[in-house]
Design an enzyme around this catalytic site. Structure first.
Site, PDB file in Angstrom:
ATOM      1  N   LYS A   1     -18.080  -6.217 -10.902  1.00  0.00           N
ATOM      2  CA  LYS A   1     -18.603  -6.805  -9.666  1.00  0.00           C
ATOM      3  C   LYS A   1     -20.065  -7.157  -9.945  1.00  0.00           C
ATOM      4  O   LYS A   1     -20.998  -6.724  -9.253  1.00  0.00           O
ATOM      5  CB  LYS A   1     -18.445  -5.787  -8.520  1.00  0.00           C
ATOM      6  CG  LYS A   1     -18.713  -6.312  -7.136  1.00  0.00           C
ATOM      7  CD  LYS A   1     -17.679  -7.295  -6.640  1.00  0.00           C
ATOM      8  CE  LYS A   1     -18.095  -7.823  -5.261  1.00  0.00           C
ATOM      9  NZ  LYS A   1     -17.304  -8.984  -4.835  1.00  0.00           N
TER      10      LYS A   1
ATOM     11  N   ASP B   1      -8.605   2.392 -10.860  1.00  0.00           N
ATOM     12  CA  ASP B   1      -7.739   3.213 -10.007  1.00  0.00           C
ATOM     13  C   ASP B   1      -6.903   2.297  -9.111  1.00  0.00           C
ATOM     14  O   ASP B   1      -5.677   2.415  -9.009  1.00  0.00           O
ATOM     15  CB  ASP B   1      -8.653   4.120  -9.160  1.00  0.00           C
ATOM     16  CG  ASP B   1      -7.890   5.212  -8.442  1.00  0.00           C
ATOM     17  OD1 ASP B   1      -6.657   5.269  -8.568  1.00  0.00           O
ATOM     18  OD2 ASP B   1      -8.544   6.008  -7.732  1.00  0.00           O
TER      19      ASP B   1
ATOM     20  N   ASP C   1     -12.635  -8.489  -6.881  1.00  0.00           N
ATOM     21  CA  ASP C   1     -11.913  -9.020  -5.710  1.00  0.00           C
ATOM     22  C   ASP C   1     -11.008 -10.175  -6.118  1.00  0.00           C
ATOM     23  O   ASP C   1      -9.858 -10.273  -5.674  1.00  0.00           O
ATOM     24  CB  ASP C   1     -12.890  -9.431  -4.595  1.00  0.00           C
ATOM     25  CG  ASP C   1     -14.139 -10.143  -5.100  1.00  0.00           C
ATOM     26  OD1 ASP C   1     -14.393 -10.129  -6.316  1.00  0.00           O
ATOM     27  OD2 ASP C   1     -14.861 -10.729  -4.271  1.00  0.00           O
TER      28      ASP C   1
ATOM     29  N   ASP D   1      -2.742   0.608  -9.934  1.00  0.00           N
ATOM     30  CA  ASP D   1      -1.652   0.819  -8.970  1.00  0.00           C
ATOM     31  C   ASP D   1      -1.075  -0.517  -8.530  1.00  0.00           C
ATOM     32  O   ASP D   1       0.135  -0.678  -8.411  1.00  0.00           O
ATOM     33  CB  ASP D   1      -2.150   1.582  -7.737  1.00  0.00           C
ATOM     34  CG  ASP D   1      -1.940   3.075  -7.878  1.00  0.00           C
ATOM     35  OD1 ASP D   1      -1.786   3.537  -9.025  1.00  0.00           O
ATOM     36  OD2 ASP D   1      -1.927   3.781  -6.843  1.00  0.00           O
TER      37      ASP D   1
ATOM     38  N   TYR E   1     -16.912   8.055  -9.311  1.00  0.00           N
ATOM     39  CA  TYR E   1     -16.199   9.310  -9.029  1.00  0.00           C
ATOM     40  C   TYR E   1     -16.954  10.527  -9.564  1.00  0.00           C
ATOM     41  O   TYR E   1     -16.669  11.660  -9.178  1.00  0.00           O
ATOM     42  CB  TYR E   1     -14.789   9.295  -9.629  1.00  0.00           C
ATOM     43  CG  TYR E   1     -13.833   8.321  -8.957  1.00  0.00           C
ATOM     44  CD1 TYR E   1     -14.192   7.615  -7.817  1.00  0.00           C
ATOM     45  CD2 TYR E   1     -12.564   8.112  -9.465  1.00  0.00           C
ATOM     46  CE1 TYR E   1     -13.319   6.723  -7.217  1.00  0.00           C
ATOM     47  CE2 TYR E   1     -11.685   7.218  -8.864  1.00  0.00           C
ATOM     48  CZ  TYR E   1     -12.075   6.518  -7.742  1.00  0.00           C
ATOM     49  OH  TYR E   1     -11.210   5.633  -7.148  1.00  0.00           O
TER      50      TYR E   1
END
Ligand code: NAD
Length: 360
Positions: free
Chosen positions: A191, A248, A224, A252, A142
């Site tokens: 990852k 992020d 994942d 959620d 970001y």
């Protein structure tokens, strides 16, 4: 006996209603445990625009920085939506987060037995779930170098994931420390099978675990798989630590296990003053009607006590009082269930304060 100065930014919509109950809960903790809290109110968001013309006056920044912790309601609403970008309420919130240098976002996802039916996941999968997601908040893709280059159909959009050893170490430290206060299990999510930034992330976290936190059980998971495991078997997790973008999404996802936005608290820490806020917005549709659930803000007060003021026993008292009102069958409209008593915002705050005086 300790004295603490707490800044309070009520904000807009339901912000003032829920913040008032958060403040009352803190006062009740203060009375019971012998702490003196001094509350200083500052403006941000739409309320600040109306009063001063800007969404974050300098006086608010200074006042918050001079306090021990910030309790924040919520900002925004239709009245200010047409403002130019830099004058929108949200611009004030982003500026405040940046000013406070809070690089770690903590989001608990706690499933209360009494609210098992509120989630779309099966109760038998959820029962006992208690997860803390620690998200890196000021680095990664970001904030890395990027942009759009080239012309027309040949344009290329680029974002870059960048993490330094120092950035990884400081977020990992927050997560290891959080795990020590809980069940001492930390899952680092990355990852590393594809991204070199994740390979560095994993290497640094492993080294810190070995050298400084041998008492915390450390595991690693690809993002994942983590997205899948959160739904399949959420109880396996205690603390999850991850990058800005993965956090992020996963925070959620984890929060939705609990089923109700009116129950979810958050903390942003790492700078000199912690920023504590419910995850919900200003809910203009129910503002001023005493319909808002204050338990997200009262849960936020528990985080403020634990991570902002290092008062663990006091944080647990607040969490016990929340559990007790739910056990006693008290609900706000957003979490209503058959056979329960529906209360407004203030009455729910009263119920928590009453239990804060007596809960063991
Ligand atoms: P929202 O979270 O305000 O509301 C979404 C839905 O959840 C609404 O139906 C609302 O009534 C309900 N809800 C939210 N909190 C509740 C509570 N405590 N008790 C009961 N019900 C509750 O999200 P939105 O409608 O997308 O946004 C409204 C405004 O809030 C916008 O201006 C948005 O920009 C702002 N916002 C601010 C923050 C913040 O201050 N950190 C976060 C998100 C949204």
């Amino acid at each position: 006996m300790a004295n603490f100065t707490i800044s309070v930014i009520h904000g807009d919509g339901i912000g003032p209603e829920v913040c008032a109950e958060g403040v009352r809960a803190l006062q009740a903790v203060g009375q019971r445990c012998g702490h003196a809290f001094t509350f200083k109110e500052y403006l941000a968001g739409g309320a600040a625009i109306d009063a001063t013309g800007v969404p974050l006056p300098d006086a608010s920044i200074k006042g918050v920085k001079d306090s021990h912790a910030l309790l924040f309601g919520a900002i925004g609403g239709p009245k200010w939506e047409a403002m130019p970008h830099h004058l929108k309420p949200e611009a004030g919130l982003l500026k405040l987060r940046k000013e406070l240098g809070a690089f770690a976002n903590l989001r608990p996802a706690l499933v209360y037995d009494e609210l098992l039916d509120a989630s779309s996941i099966k109760p038998e999968v959820l029962k006992g779930t208690d997860i803390m997601v620690v998200r890196e908040l000021t680095g990664g893709i970001y904030f890395g170098p990027g942009g759009i280059t080239g012309d027309g159909a040949h344009r290329v959009g680029i974002n870059t994931e960048v993490y330094s050893v120092a950035e990884i170490e400081r977020i990992a430290r927050v997560a290891f420390e959080a795990a020590r206060l809980r069940r001492k299990k930390l899952c680092s999510v990355d990852k590393a099978n594809v991204l070199v930034s994740s390979q560095l992330w994993r290497e640094v976290v492993i080294a810190m675990g070995k050298a400084q936190y041998p008492d915390v059980q450390l595991s690693h998971m690809y993002v994942d798989n983590c997205a899948m495991q959160l739904i399949r078997d959420p109880r396996q997790f205690d603390v999850i630590v991850t990058t800005n973008i993965f956090g992020d999404i996963l925070s959620d996802e984890a929060s939705q296990l609990t089923g109700s936005i009116g129950m979810l608290a958050s903390a942003s820490v790492g700078g000199p003053v912690g920023f504590f806020e419910p995850i919900h917005g200003s809910a203009p549709d129910i503002a001023g009607q005493q319909k808002a659930n204050p338990l997200a803000t009262i849960g936020t007060v528990a985080l403020l006590l634990r991570y902002g003021l290092k008062l663990e026993a006091e944080a647990q008292l607040v969490e016990k009082a929340i559990r007790q009102v739910l056990k006693d069958g008290l609900r706000t409209g957003d979490i209503k269930q058959p056979g329960c008593t529906i209360l407004g915002t203030r009455a729910m705050g009263d119920a928590v304060v009453e239990r804060l005086r007596t809960v063991a």
